[in-house]
Design a protein around this motif. Structure first.
Motif, PDB file in Angstrom:
ATOM      1  N   LEU A  25       0.851  -1.184   0.000  1.00 42.24           N
ATOM      2  CA  LEU A  25       0.000   0.000   0.000  1.00 42.24           C
ATOM      3  C   LEU A  25       0.887   1.234   0.000  1.00 42.24           C
ATOM      4  CD1 LEU A  25      -2.719   1.550   0.498  1.00 42.24           C
ATOM      5  CD2 LEU A  25      -2.294   1.203   2.949  1.00 42.24           C
ATOM      6  N   ILE A  26       0.536   2.211  -0.812  1.00 37.09           N
ATOM      7  CA  ILE A  26       1.278   3.468  -0.826  1.00 37.09           C
ATOM      8  C   ILE A  26       0.279   4.623  -0.737  1.00 37.09           C
ATOM      9  CG2 ILE A  26       1.368   3.509  -3.358  1.00 37.09           C
ATOM     10  CD1 ILE A  26       4.128   4.871  -3.058  1.00 37.09           C
ATOM     11  N   ASN A  27       0.498   5.501   0.226  1.00 39.52           N
ATOM     12  CA  ASN A  27      -0.351   6.669   0.432  1.00 39.52           C
ATOM     13  C   ASN A  27       0.358   7.902  -0.111  1.00 39.52           C
ATOM     14  OD1 ASN A  27      -2.784   5.791   2.155  1.00 39.52           O
ATOM     15  ND2 ASN A  27      -1.056   4.830   3.206  1.00 39.52           N
ATOM     16  N   ILE A  28      -0.281   8.571  -1.068  1.00 42.40           N
ATOM     17  CA  ILE A  28       0.306   9.733  -1.737  1.00 42.40           C
ATOM     18  C   ILE A  28      -0.434  10.989  -1.312  1.00 42.40           C
ATOM     19  CG2 ILE A  28       0.746  10.841  -3.958  1.00 42.40           C
ATOM     20  CD1 ILE A  28       0.916   8.072  -5.206  1.00 42.40           C
ATOM     21  N   GLY A  29       0.302  11.976  -0.844  1.00 45.57           N
ATOM     22  CA  GLY A  29      -0.263  13.270  -0.516  1.00 45.57           C
ATOM     23  C   GLY A  29      -0.013  14.256  -1.636  1.00 45.57           C
ATOM     24  N   THR A  30      -1.034  15.032  -1.990  1.00 41.49           N
ATOM     25  CA  THR A  30      -0.866  16.002  -3.062  1.00 41.49           C
ATOM     26  C   THR A  30      -2.019  16.993  -3.034  1.00 41.49           C
ATOM     27  OG1 THR A  30      -0.413  16.244  -5.430  1.00 41.49           O
ATOM     28  CG2 THR A  30      -2.122  14.673  -4.808  1.00 41.49           C
ATOM     29  N   THR A  31      -2.006  17.918  -3.977  1.00 34.86           N
ATOM     30  CA  THR A  31      -3.116  18.853  -4.152  1.00 34.86           C
ATOM     31  C   THR A  31      -3.801  18.568  -5.487  1.00 34.86           C
ATOM     32  OG1 THR A  31      -1.689  20.488  -5.224  1.00 34.86           O
ATOM     33  CG2 THR A  31      -1.936  20.653  -2.830  1.00 34.86           C
ATOM     34  N   GLY A  32      -5.010  19.054  -5.634  1.00 32.16           N
ATOM     35  CA  GLY A  32      -5.745  18.794  -6.861  1.00 32.16           C
ATOM     36  C   GLY A  32      -5.063  19.346  -8.089  1.00 32.16           C
ATOM     37  N   SER A  33      -4.419  20.504  -7.966  1.00 32.32           N
ATOM     38  CA  SER A  33      -3.771  21.099  -9.136  1.00 32.32           C
ATOM     39  C   SER A  33      -2.565  20.278  -9.590  1.00 32.32           C
ATOM     40  CB  SER A  33      -3.338  22.535  -8.823  1.00 32.32           C
ATOM     41  OG  SER A  33      -2.399  22.571  -7.763  1.00 32.32           O
ATOM     42  N   VAL A  34      -1.884  19.636  -8.665  1.00 34.26           N
ATOM     43  CA  VAL A  34      -0.757  18.776  -9.046  1.00 34.26           C
ATOM     44  C   VAL A  34      -1.256  17.559  -9.806  1.00 34.26           C
ATOM     45  CG1 VAL A  34       1.108  17.331  -8.141  1.00 34.26           C
ATOM     46  CG2 VAL A  34       0.741  19.604  -7.200  1.00 34.26           C
TER      47      VAL A  34
END
Length: 294
Positions: free
Chosen positions: A92-101
């Motif tokens: 499992l990999i949890n990715i943090g980001t923003t919608g624009s990225v």
């Protein structure tokens, strides 16, 4: 009771011969007999009836055989699963980001990663830049894709992909007739802007405007870059945006690139030094697919 005891017991139970079981296991008969005796002593009951001519399971032995087989299968499955996780084949990999990225190359990266590693579950968490870094440090996410991250000595930061900044303006705007604009052309324009208090990227864009000779006249602030196009479409101003935002098709809105020196909207990936093999595989793929020159 050890797995070794169960393997030895199953071999004897299936062969009904200590000699044949020893050959199957690749050991001599005396140690095998001793291991079975130790197991019987531990359980407090006989598992085999032994005569000079034959070996048979007792009722207790027959009851143990089914469970022993199931335990050995589960142990093998656990070993295979553990090796697969350790090698990055599943997990499992949890990715943090923003919608624009996500409007940029991240979606393509996740799709490419899924094709190569179908056993890995990828979860995307949209959150603000500062929240992403806190979540990384607290092990709530595994990797972050972010613009202009704050320096954090306990995290590794490297370029994910390069991106320029452009301007979004209404289709009927006087500046829309130009195919490319200098940043200074926005001097007298109302700008809809990312919220300065939340975004280091927004503060960087403000500094770029100041270097171009003017203080940006900010009419409205929002949290996400893709929200800026809605305000531009409503006639509330023009906006500086990462070039990936031009993928958002909205009637009445145009994207124009900026002339050099062009502000940049590079996306960095951040992760912990103790990253798992799954995260390492994603990082390697990002280097090869998104930023092959680096």
């Amino acid at each position: 009771m050890e797995l070794r005891h169960l393997r030895y017991f199953v071999a004897v139970a299936e062969e009904l011969s200590f000699t044949a079981a020893a050959g199957r296991l690749g050991i001599s008969q005396p140690p095998l007999s001793q291991q079975i005796k130790d197991l019987e002593d531990e359980l407090g009951t006989a598992l085999f009836e032994r005569t000079s001519r034959r070996v048979e399971l007792t009722a207790a032995g027959a009851g143990l055989l089914e469970q022993a087989r199931a335990i050995l299968i589960q142990a093998e499955q656990a070993a295979l699963q553990t090796r697969a996780i350790g090698s990055g084949q599943v997990g499992l990999i949890n990715i943090g980001t923003t919608g624009s990225v996500l409007l940029g190359s991240l979606a393509e990266l996740i799709a490419a990663f899924g094709e190569r590693h179908p056993g890995v579950v990828v979860r995307i968490h949209e959150m603000g830049p500062l929240e992403q870094q806190t979540a990384l440090l607290n092990h709530r996410i595994d990797i972050s894709f972010i613009r202009r991250p704050r320096h954090e000595p306990n995290l590794i930061t490297e370029l994910a992909w390069h991106e320029n900044v452009g301007v979004v303006l209404p289709e009927a705007h006087p500046l829309a007739r130009y195919r490319q604009l200098p940043l200074s052309a926005l001097k007298d324009q109302n700008l809809v802007f990312l919220r300065l208090s939340d975004s280091r990227f927004a503060r960087y864009l403000q500094d770029c405007c100041i270097e171009a000779g003017f203080m940006p006249r900010i009419s409205h602030e929002v949290v996400e870059s893709y929200s800026l196009t809605s305000l531009v479409a409503a006639g509330l101003g023009v906006a500086l945006v990462p070039e990936s935002v031009k993928r958002l098709s909205r009637p009445g809105v145009l994207y124009r690139p900026l002339k050099s020196p062009t502000p940049i909207a590079d996306v960095e990936m951040m992760y912990r030094p103790d990253r798992s093999e799954v995260v390492e595989r994603l990082v390697r793929l990002a280097r090869n697919v998104l930023n092959p020159v680096a």
